[in-house]
Design a protein around this motif. Sequence first.
Motif, short mmCIF file in Angstrom:
data_model
loop_
_atom_site.label_atom_id
_atom_site.label_comp_id
_atom_site.label_asym_id
_atom_site.label_seq_id
_atom_site.Cartn_x
_atom_site.Cartn_y
_atom_site.Cartn_z
N THR A 3 -3.70 28.02 1.37
CA THR A 3 -2.16 27.74 1.95
C THR A 3 -1.35 28.99 1.43
N LEU B 93 -3.41 20.67 1.50
CA LEU B 93 -2.71 21.94 1.31
C LEU B 93 -2.96 22.65 0.23
N MET C 81 2.34 27.54 8.37
CA MET C 81 2.20 27.08 7.13
C MET C 81 3.84 26.75 6.57
#
Lengths: 523, 292
Positions: free
Chosen positions: A147, A142, A154
């Motif tokens: 991200t 991540l 997400m």
Amino acid sequence: MTTTVADHHHDEVPKGITRWLFTTNHKDIGTLYLWFSFIMFLVGGAMSLVIRAELFQPGLQVVDPHFFNQMTTVHALIMVFGAVMPGFVGFANWMIPMMIGAPDMALPRLNNWSFWLLPPAALLLVISLFVPGGGPASGWTLYPPLTIQGGMGMDFTIFTVHILGMSSILGSINIIATILNMRAPGMTLMKMPLFVWTWLITAFLLLAAIPVLAGAVTMLLTDRHFGTAFFDPAGGGDPALFQHIFWFFGHPEVYILILPAFGVISQVIPTFSRKPLFGYTSMVFASAAIAFLSFIVWAHHMYTVGMPLSGELFFMYATMLIAIPTGVKIFNWLATMWRGSLTFETPMLFAVSVVCLFTMGGLTGLMMSITPADFQYHDTYYIVAHFHYTIFAGSVLSMFAGIYYWLPKWTGHMYDETLGKWHFWLTVIGFNVTFFPQHFLGLAGMPRRIPDYALQFTEFNQISTIGSLVMGFAQLILLVVVVKAIRGGKKASAEVWENPEGLEWSLPSPPPYHTFATAPEVR
Amino acid sequence: MSAAHGGYYLPDPTKWPMITSMGLFLLALGFTLHLHHLAPGPWLMVAGAAIIVLMLYAWFGQVATESEAGKFDGQVDTSFRMGMGWFIFSEVMFFAVFFGALFYTRILSVPWLAGEEMLWPGFEATWPTAGPAGATYIGPDAHDVGSGQFSSIGAFGVPLLNTVLLLSSSVTVTVAHWALKKNQRGRLNFWLFVTVVLGAAFMYCQAGEYMEAYNHLGLTLGSGVYGATFFILTGFHGFHVTVGVITLTVILVRCLRGHFKPDEHFGFEGAAWYWHFVDTVWVGLFIFVYIL
């Protein structure tokens, strides 16, 4: 309320679906954890087959690159948080109270909640795959800034991690309280079976590591939606900060996955060697040493990120130290088998394969601990091979060993030894065919998490994909074995094996719904 | 209703955890939808939060009833103590992340960012900073911030008052505990009430500080890495104070109803432990966020 009628009522096994929804019984909850883990194992395994199918040939054939990235990410998240961790918590629930002579876990209602946090979390992760923009496609680590971008998938992933974290923390608290507070009279700490010891240490690792991950993904969430700049240099932040925090969690995490496996192996090998475990005390201290070291080696996952030389050197030497307590364990298992009356039932086959294959994974880890060498291996298929030699061949095969070892105790029936051996050989051969070639791919420079590759990598990838099919479908044999043992088969005796050590073997197979209502005396 | 097994209390099957999990699922689902401005988001959040609150009320209520019915022996009590103690340890680790982020940023990454002339020419490492592309810092408690500027909250105004409030509340909760152990119920109720009032006063002051920061100081979550670390540390601390005040209020109500005995009162002690923890975190905040 205090009449014998009520007492009698309590001893009956509840019926129907509410037995499983509302249960406070450690055996029921253990069963729920194990089935949840197995379902997640099949789901995550199916995703890995999608990955291998795409990689069978160079070029793009099966899935588009974005979906490929989602598969690598969600495969890892599901296997780590959905399959291996809950699997071992299932073992802990079933075995720890029976091994230490306790009537149940210390906090039974909390135990129920620890399990029932998992399905909503898994559901959130699955939902993420079907929302606009798809699921997380960043790899399970991540890393920002990737991200910080991306759609609502997400965010679902972040909340999944939060809820799974709550489950792990509550479960660990329960395990610690059970082990420290619920032992039968005479069951001193240094008499506890090694599986209990490794779980005690694992629970401490979880308590220290999981909140760190929760904090890390919380910062991701605020960076994504609330304008903070933790990981954005334009605002004075640093994306490498996330990597430091993630791996401060991540390295203990892999030991969270492997320490209970060491515990299982340390139960299985003495039984089939017909000798007590060699070096019990050193095993306990080696486990504690591994746990301690896990907190000071995190940056060996990020040698290439740009660190001061002193940092690189510190993390290199600290990482190499881990080989010492791990080596103690390996040699203790070998010494336990040395001149033992060995027999090779399925649990022992799995245990021996763990000792061999995990050692290989450990040695490739030692290679990667060397900073300058790691610059070559970093983010190649070499790390994929290393990781699966430790976590599949270490943790998952140990779980299989544990399942075959205790299945007769849980169900009251012997499992099908022939099918068990088929499962073993197909899994272990399939595993090596899948992952051994990946060492060569990595050393030759094939990057991981890429759906396409240069032509010279084709043969090894094809071998790997064929192996993964064998390994994947072999797991259905396990399902058949378990269902057969639940439905019937040769009755298992209380001891099941030949003079196994441990309180769990003093109980009938299957054990009654409530065991050790009165604590046994341990001499 | 349940049976004693060898003395250790084993509760009957329970529906609360399962339903709490459903509430949590709705809360997470609703929050995600809300973050992306999708319609049912806020409603799902409200529904989820309501379920969680009701179920926690029922769950803790059941435990309190069992406790008052005398079902918990010393061993159960020890389980509760270990549970609470290790829960607080996990909370310590949670705050450690944000303190760690603060130290890393201040000691390492901001100086590095300024050291590489190639990256951001002219950026100087100072603290507080909103980064090379963020607003300019113009000193603490500056009420005349223009656009592109931000200020910070000085340590020795309201934060010092807050420190006094929380530290004295740790003392008053201990005085209440002594009173409980001597079975002086009047003193117990009084000092516990004072503790709740001190905690609520802290919350009031902190809310005032946040409004001040947003309305006059130009200090927001978006004020670069200073604003981020400031608000995440004080924000999570404030959330924990809120939880602590609610917990202490529940304990106060139980005290007023005559719950707890001089030698058996883990509910009280658990809340007090939590309160001391929240207090200790604040001392760390006061030193590392406000003073230094």
